[in-house]
Motif scaffolding. Structure first.
Motif, short mmCIF file in Angstrom:
data_model
loop_
_atom_site.label_atom_id
_atom_site.label_comp_id
_atom_site.label_asym_id
_atom_site.label_seq_id
_atom_site.Cartn_x
_atom_site.Cartn_y
_atom_site.Cartn_z
N VAL A 73 1.91 7.59 -6.33
CA VAL A 73 0.92 8.66 -6.58
C VAL A 73 1.18 9.89 -5.71
O VAL A 73 0.36 10.81 -5.67
N GLY A 74 2.31 9.85 -4.99
CA GLY A 74 2.67 11.02 -4.20
C GLY A 74 1.95 11.16 -2.88
O GLY A 74 1.97 12.25 -2.28
N VAL A 102 9.28 7.43 0.56
CA VAL A 102 10.06 6.21 0.64
C VAL A 102 10.41 5.87 2.09
O VAL A 102 10.54 4.70 2.46
N VAL A 103 10.49 6.88 2.94
CA VAL A 103 10.79 6.67 4.35
C VAL A 103 9.71 5.80 5.01
O VAL A 103 9.99 4.94 5.85
N ASP A 104 8.45 6.02 4.59
CA ASP A 104 7.35 5.21 5.12
C ASP A 104 7.53 3.73 4.76
O ASP A 104 7.30 2.83 5.60
N VAL A 105 8.00 3.48 3.53
CA VAL A 105 8.23 2.10 3.10
C VAL A 105 9.36 1.47 3.92
O VAL A 105 9.25 0.34 4.40
N LEU A 106 10.45 2.25 4.10
CA LEU A 106 11.58 1.74 4.87
C LEU A 106 11.19 1.46 6.32
O LEU A 106 11.62 0.47 6.93
N ARG A 107 10.38 2.34 6.88
CA ARG A 107 9.95 2.15 8.27
C ARG A 107 9.14 0.85 8.41
O ARG A 107 9.29 0.11 9.39
N LEU A 108 8.29 0.58 7.45
CA LEU A 108 7.50 -0.66 7.48
C LEU A 108 8.39 -1.89 7.33
O LEU A 108 8.16 -2.92 7.97
N GLN A 109 9.42 -1.77 6.48
CA GLN A 109 10.34 -2.90 6.30
C GLN A 109 11.15 -3.15 7.57
O GLN A 109 11.40 -4.32 7.95
N GLU A 161 -7.55 10.84 1.09
CA GLU A 161 -6.35 11.67 1.23
C GLU A 161 -5.14 10.78 1.49
O GLU A 161 -5.27 9.56 1.58
N ALA A 162 -3.98 11.39 1.62
CA ALA A 162 -2.75 10.64 1.87
C ALA A 162 -2.85 9.93 3.22
O ALA A 162 -3.23 10.54 4.22
N LEU A 212 0.83 -1.20 0.00
CA LEU A 212 0.00 0.00 0.00
C LEU A 212 0.87 1.25 0.00
O LEU A 212 0.58 2.24 -0.70
N ALA A 213 1.95 1.21 0.76
CA ALA A 213 2.85 2.36 0.83
C ALA A 213 3.56 2.58 -0.51
O ALA A 213 3.75 3.72 -0.95
N LEU A 214 3.97 1.47 -1.16
CA LEU A 214 4.62 1.60 -2.47
C LEU A 214 3.68 2.24 -3.48
O LEU A 214 4.09 3.09 -4.29
#
Length: 408
Positions: free
Chosen positions: A161-162, A166-173, A367-368, A154-156
């Protein structure tokens, strides 16, 4: 239709608890049959029982023979030798007193078997619930890892779409890596506990233990009667020890009685060649009886005093142990009740966490999405589920302690 669903639910819960109890009881029975400590106690009891047969004895019969090097002359002839037999017998009731004392000691050893079996039952139960706790935590962690992978996708998509960085993706990983580490640590903990469990059953440590996938708390707590505490084998042991001291005193008094002895002397006599009379060369046969009287009584008086002090000691030890068991019972009930309170609270928290998580996900289309908040909620949900598992395990472990204390 609603009543049918309720009935099915009740039957499912009842069947579930029945299967859990049946499975655990099967393990406990295997442990009682195979555990070397139990077998050792059984052998000790067998030895104690054999001592009852040992108690049924009388002093050795004495035989003696002597030859007169210088034959004493008597009116009827010269005495050539002397043959004797002696047998002492304890006073009436002495053998029975010894047997009763040995029997009382055997009864005390038998209670030790009951105590050992209860302790083994408790150890097997607690180890079983620890295995369940580890497995249940692993299950929750794996579910959360899968959920985080969904959030990662979902984060990817949101990055494209802005709506996320990428920090959100890394945090989840990173969070997935942390959970995977906990799963692997629990794997090692499970292997260690599995060895402990198998050794209680006296089998190879790598034998796979089948644990139920899920445990739940009963609708109502079982009611326990603390008045059954005095019947715990740990306390009955002191009653048996007290009885053995009573029998020891009976034995002491019986040994204070005289011992009766019977004997027979036979003396062959040579004929006098220079005389002729009716008893010439007549052998001598002399029956005898003797009485052994314990004139000096200090030994027996001291033994009586020791027995009196032992009875007082055993009574004090029993009172102290009862206090310990009553305290343990109160703590176990309190902790079991605490576990139910914690469980009920975690149920509410998990529901509210799921609701919050659902709200955040639904806001994705408008929204985001705030992945920081989503990750915080996910961590809270994991914490509450882990706490719920711990509460279930604590509930059953404390119930096992209560059963150890008052079960029949």
């Amino acid at each position: 239709m609603k009543n049918i669903k309720i009935t099915i639910c009740v039957l499912f819960v009842f069947t579930f608890h029945f299967i859990e109890a049946q499975q655990l009881q099967s393990f406990i029975e295997d442990a009682k049959r195979n555990n070397p400590e139990i077998q050792g106690y059984l052998l000790r009891h067998n030895i104690a029982e054999e001592k009852i047969n040992e108690a049924n004895w009388i002093p050795n019969t004495e035989f003696s023979a002597g030859y007169f090097v210088s034959e004493p002359e008597t009116r009827t002839g010269a005495q050539r030798a002397r043959f004797s037999a002696r047998q002492k017998l304890p006073w009436f009731g002495a053998i029975t007193a010894r047997e009763n004392y040995a029997s009382a000691m055997a009864d005390a050893e038998y209670v030790e078997i009951a105590i050992a079996k209860r302790k083994l039952t408790l150890s097997v139960s607690q180890s079983y619930y620890r295995l369940y706790t580890i497995k249940a935590k692993q299950k929750v962690l794996n579910e959360n890892i899968r959920l985080l992978k969904t959030y990662e996708k979902l984060a990817l998509t949101s990055v494209e779409v802005g709506k996320a960085s990428v920090v959100d993706v890394l945090r989840l990983q990173i969070r997935q890596n942390e959970l995977q580490q906990q799963v692997e640590v629990l794997d090692e903990a499970y292997l260690g506990e599995q060895i402990t469990f198998n050794k209680l059953l006296n089998r190879e440590g790598n034998v796979v233990v089948n644990i139920l996938e899920e445990l739940s708390l009963p609708k109502e707590d079982a009611v326990y009667d603390s008045n059954r505490l005095p019947f715990n084998p740990e306390l009955l042991k002191y009653d048996k020890l007290y009885e053995s001291v009573v029998q020891s005193e009976v034995l002491n008094k019986s040994e204070h009685n005289p011992m009766i002895g019977f004997g027979l002397d036979y003396v062959p006599v040579s004929e006098r060649p220079d005389l002729s009379f009716s008893d010439n060369g007549k052998d001598i046969l002399m029956p005898m009886i003797s009485v052994s009287i314990p004139v000096f009584n200090k030994k027996y008086d001291s033994k009586s005093k020791q027995n009196e002090l032992k009875q007082l000691e055993i009574t004090s030890q029993k009172d102290n142990r009862l206090n310990v068991l009553e305290s343990a019972f109160a703590k176990a009930i309190s902790r079991r009740n605490q576990a139910r309170i914690q469980y009920n609270m975690q149920v509410k928290n998990i529901k509210q966490t799921n609701d919050a998580e659902e709200i955040l996900i639904k806001g994705y289309e408008a929204e985001a999405i705030n992945f920081n908040e989503l990750l915080d909620i996910q961590e809270l949900g994991l914490k509450f589920k882990i706490n719920q598992i711990s509460a279930i395990s604590a509930y059953y472990e404390e119930s096992a302690i209560v059963n150890y204390l008052i079960a029949e």
